[in-house]
Write an enzyme that holds these catalytic residues in place. Structure first.
Site, PDB file in Angstrom:
ATOM      1  N   SER A   1     -31.428  -9.995 -27.310  1.00 26.60           N
ATOM      2  CA  SER A   1     -29.769  -9.555 -25.902  1.00 26.60           C
ATOM      3  C   SER A   1     -29.042  -9.105 -27.740  1.00 26.60           C
ATOM      4  CB  SER A   1     -29.646 -10.015 -25.753  1.00 26.60           C
ATOM      5  OG  SER A   1     -27.649  -9.564 -25.389  1.00 26.60           O
ATOM      6  N   ASP A   2     -28.109  -8.455 -28.048  1.00 26.64           N
ATOM      7  CA  ASP A   2     -27.129  -7.478 -28.334  1.00 26.64           C
ATOM      8  C   ASP A   2     -26.013  -9.092 -28.372  1.00 26.64           C
ATOM      9  OD1 ASP A   2     -28.086  -5.035 -29.989  1.00 26.64           O
ATOM     10  OD2 ASP A   2     -26.965  -4.520 -28.470  1.00 26.64           O
ATOM     11  N   LYS A   3     -24.901  -9.284 -28.590  1.00 25.89           N
ATOM     12  CA  LYS A   3     -23.941  -9.692 -29.069  1.00 25.89           C
ATOM     13  C   LYS A   3     -23.187  -9.579 -28.585  1.00 25.89           C
ATOM     14  CE  LYS A   3     -21.042 -11.325 -32.548  1.00 25.89           C
ATOM     15  NZ  LYS A   3     -19.785 -11.648 -32.164  1.00 25.89           N
TER      16      LYS A   3
END
Length: 798
Positions: free
Chosen positions: A298-300
């Site tokens: 997941s992207d932050k």
């Protein structure tokens, strides 16, 4: 060139209408079959041909009433199939409407936003970073422009583009700005021409292979049993026409020709439900992959965090100035909240302490060279300077004591260690930016989403590991991981490059990766897929640089703020920000998968029970317990609850879904053999106890097979006791209504010999009791399975 641009007027509305009549809309139309061709397809489908054969054989045998009934049932079957197709087509069409790409176009001397489908040759359009090029174009004006046309040429590196050069539909803008003229649209584009030459044969997904294996299994069983029964009835001197009619009817009941249609309907309903939760599925088969996902990269920013800066801590350096007064100075130093996110964060924080900004006389905005903003305000009748900026810059402008310097440096160090960004504020007693006095240091952070921690805990509980992948610094990543409950070490890009093999060995224990580039993200996807765990990987992305990892992953998510190019590549597009939307998508995918599994379990056991029962009785007694019409009626009455299974209530799977063919086949055989035993004992009771005539026995069997089959839905749809987890209202009503219809058919003698209400009540009670036998078989099997699993775990531990 500026003069040339100023002369652009774009097409007029009348010119657009003329060009659209000539070239059509800017879309590549899929080959759609006409209503007539679809009708012919339904007529010559395997199921329809078997209906026609059964009706023709009945007519040949002189059974005109049976032939008429089969004709009515044949038309009904076509109607059900057509409804299935229309339902699925409408669902997909609605989703396509949500993925419309908007472009800026110059028409009637004004810039407008329209759907890319409405473009015509000659239109003037504006393009910026992340825009998908909607048609073949020629550039009129460019500014630092580079284009990625990998979807056309296969070259992964962006190409610089200048004026008068061209680009193709499907490419996207990597850097810069451009104004371009549309040259060709729709099927006439390079992409459209290429697509017309491509073989559209698709590789079968695991789910499609599973459907095919079920169909083959039931077809083989049906044909073998039909052959055995045919031999038995020939020896019993039954006519060839009678036997042939019965054989075709058995094939209709036994071979699951409608299986793919029903499964497509179940998937389509799931897709529509996801669209209500702001999840758009672009690739239907990705639902199967999503149900099996056990790793989310997941992207932050925007997914785990709000993508919104907020002030998390405030530290003051002076007690001579009241706190509210200091805040009024800080707020004055942030004069552009609409243009600057840091200024916006300060304004939001100031509202919590009810501060109103002081009037500003003038200000000098910050830039990459100055690294601070300066505002001038009035204080006691004279102008003073207030500066806000990078801590080191503000320290260089200030005159501070050793004590203040120590506190100042410790706070800056603390901010870095804890993953915050620090900014400092200082004032002077005049307009000069020298010998200033620091008054505060603010800690800034991208706010963690409120639901992130709970959602990640949920995913961990349900067999999905979450690892954060961010381009932000190491300390920032550590801070966010700690906030949201992702445990383990954060690995930097430098460590990933130097110690790739070691990272592979430790992959499962890591919390995430920081300072990564898009290429690293792609490498992480491939690494996870190649590990012994064989991760089924989902990955999120928002920019054009995420195209490669999105394509490489088993399931690629384009997040809410993703550029058009990525939305056109991703399997699933999210229209709301945050990780909770991904959780909703995974839950619905697993529910769809469970419904498909439950349906296949029910369908195998029902077909097996029906055809084997008929075969055993045929071999023993030299006749059959059901007429061909009754067999076909049972098959069609089963369609109603089968359709309702698309809306069934299911238990969310605790682990990623996967088909266990052995378990399903064993359970299906258990249910099937229970049903066969049920039928044989009922036959003995009817002959030996009630001395029932054979024509009445046929009606009893018709009613019993219908009622018992629908009661099996309640048992097969859950591993829990059926009475503790009932199906959805749709399934309950569907089974009740079809059982009532079957009872009315039996009572009034429609298509069969009429039986008394006592017989009907007896069949209902009998079926309910045998329903408990199926429940017992299920529970015994599940308990045995759990014991075997526990034993194997103990052996593995030893």
């Amino acid at each position: 060139m500026t003069e040339k641009l100023a002369e652009l007027e774009g097409l007029s509305s009348s010119e657009v209408d003329t060009l659209r009549k000539k070239y059509g809309f800017n879309s590549i139309e899929e080959k759609k079959h006409s209503l007539f061709s679809r009708f012919i397809g339904w007529i010559i489908s395997p199921m329809s041909l078997m209906f026609i054969a059964a009706g023709g054989l009945s007519l040949w045998a002189g059974e005109k009433s049976d032939a008429l009934i089969i004709l009515v049932l044949f038309i009904t079957n076509i109607g059900v199939g057509a409804w299935h197709e229309a339902k699925a087509d409408n669902a997909i069409e609605k989703l396509r409407e949500k993925l419309t790409i908007i472009v800026k176009v110059l028409r009637d001397k004004e810039w407008k936003e329209i759907s890319s489908v409405e473009l015509v040759p000659g239109d003037i359009i504006k393009l910026s970073v992340g825009d998908l090029i909607p048609a073949d174009i020629t550039f009129i004006n460019t500014n630092n422009l580079s284009i990625n046309d990998s979807v056309i040429t296969g070259e992964s590196l962006p190409k610089e583009k200048k004026e008068n050069e061209s680009s193709y539909s499907g490419a996207f803008v990597c850097t810069g700005l451009a104004i371009a003229k549309v040259s060709t649209t729709g099927k006439n584009t390079y992409f459209g021409t290429t697509m017309s030459l491509i073989d559209n044969t698709k590789q079968k997904s695991q789910l499609e292979k599973d459907i095919l294996s079920i169909s083959k299994l039931l077809s083989v069983i049906s044909i073998v049993i039909m052959a055995i029964l045919t031999i038995a009835l020939i020896l019993a001197h039954k006519s060839i026409i009678e036997i042939s009619t019965l054989d075709v009817s058995m094939l209709i009941a036994g071979i699951p020709v409608a299986l793919p249609t029903v499964m497509t309907l179940i998937i389509s309903v799931g897709v529509v439900e996801l669209s209500k939760k702001s999840v758009i599925v672009r690739r239907l088969s990705s639902l199967e992959d999503l149900a099996n996902v056990n790793l989310l990269l997941s992207d932050k920013t925007g997914t785990l965090t709000e993508n919104k800066i907020e002030v998390t801590e405030t530290h003051f350096f002076t007690s001579d100035i009241p706190e509210k007064e200091i805040w009024s100075l800080i707020l004055a130093a942030a004069p552009m909240p609409k243009q600057n996110p840091i200024d916006q964060a300060i304004e939001d924080k100031s509202k919590e302490v009810s501060i109103i900004s002081r009037p500003i006389l003038s200000f000098i905005p910050g830039d990459s060279m100055r690294k601070h903003t300066t505002v001038f305000i009035e204080e006691d009748g004279k102008s003073i300077a207030v500066v806000l900026g990078a801590p080191q810059t503000i320290r260089d402008l200030s005159l501070i004591t050793d004590k203040v310097a120590m506190k100042y440096d410790n706070l800056v160090r603390k901010a870095a260690e804890e993953g915050f960004r620090a900014i400092a504020v200082a004032i002077s007693k005049n307009e000069r930016e020298e010998n200033m006095t620091p008054i505060a240091i603010l800690f800034l952070a991208d706010a963690v989403r409120a639901e992130a921690k709970e959602t990640i805990a949920f995913m961990n509980d349900y067999g999905i590991a979450v690892k954060m992948v961010t381009g932000d610094g190491h300390d920032v990543a550590i801070h966010v991981a700690k906030e949201i409950g992702i445990e383990g070490e954060i690995i930097t890009r430098e460590k990933l490059e130097k110690n790739a093999e070691e990272i592979r060995k430790r992959f499962n224990s890591l919390a995430g990766f920081a300072e990564v580039l898009p290429k690293d993200k792609y490498d992480l996807v491939k690494m996870a897929q190649s590990l012994p765990e064989k991760y089924v990987v989902a990955v999120t992305g928002d920019g054009v640089n995420d195209v490669s990892p999105i394509k490489a992953a088993n399931v690629g998510f384009a997040v809410a703020n993703a550029v058009d190019a990525l939305k056109g590549t991703a399997d699933i597009v999210l229209t709301l920000p945050g990780i909770a939307v991904i959780k909703d998508a995974i839950i619905e995918a697993r529910n769809v998968f469970t419904r498909l599994y439950n349906y296949s379990l029910y369908r195998i056991s029902e077909s097996f029970r029906l055809i084997v029962t008929i075969a055993i009785i045929g071999v023993i007694f030299g006749t059959y317990p059901l007429t061909p019409v009754q067999i076909i009626l049972i098959a069609l009455l089963n369609d109603v609850p089968i359709i309702s299974l698309a809306f069934d209530r299911v238990t969310l799977a605790k682990a990623p879904a996967s088909v266990d063919p052995r378990k399903r086949f064993t359970l299906s055989l258990l249910f099937g053999f229970t049903g066969i035993l049920n039928s044989m004992i009922l036959l003995w009771v009817a002959i030996s106890v009630f001395h029932t005539p054979w024509i009445i026995i046929q009606t009893l069997f018709f009613l019993k097979l219908t009622v018992s089959g629908h009661m099996l839905v309640y048992v097969a749809h859950t591993e829990k006791p059926w009475y503790k987890f009932l199906p959805s209202k749709q399934v309950i009503w569907a089974t009740i209504i079809t059982q009532i219809i079957a009872s009315l058919i039996a009572f009034f003698g429609i298509f069969t010999t009429a039986i008394s209400i006592k017989y009907i009540i007896f069949v209902w009670i009998w079926s309910f009791l045998w329903m408990q036998a199926s429940e017992l078989a299920k529970r015994l099997y599940n308990n045995h399975n759990k014991k075997s699993l526990n034993s194997s775990m103990v052996v593995s531990a030893i």
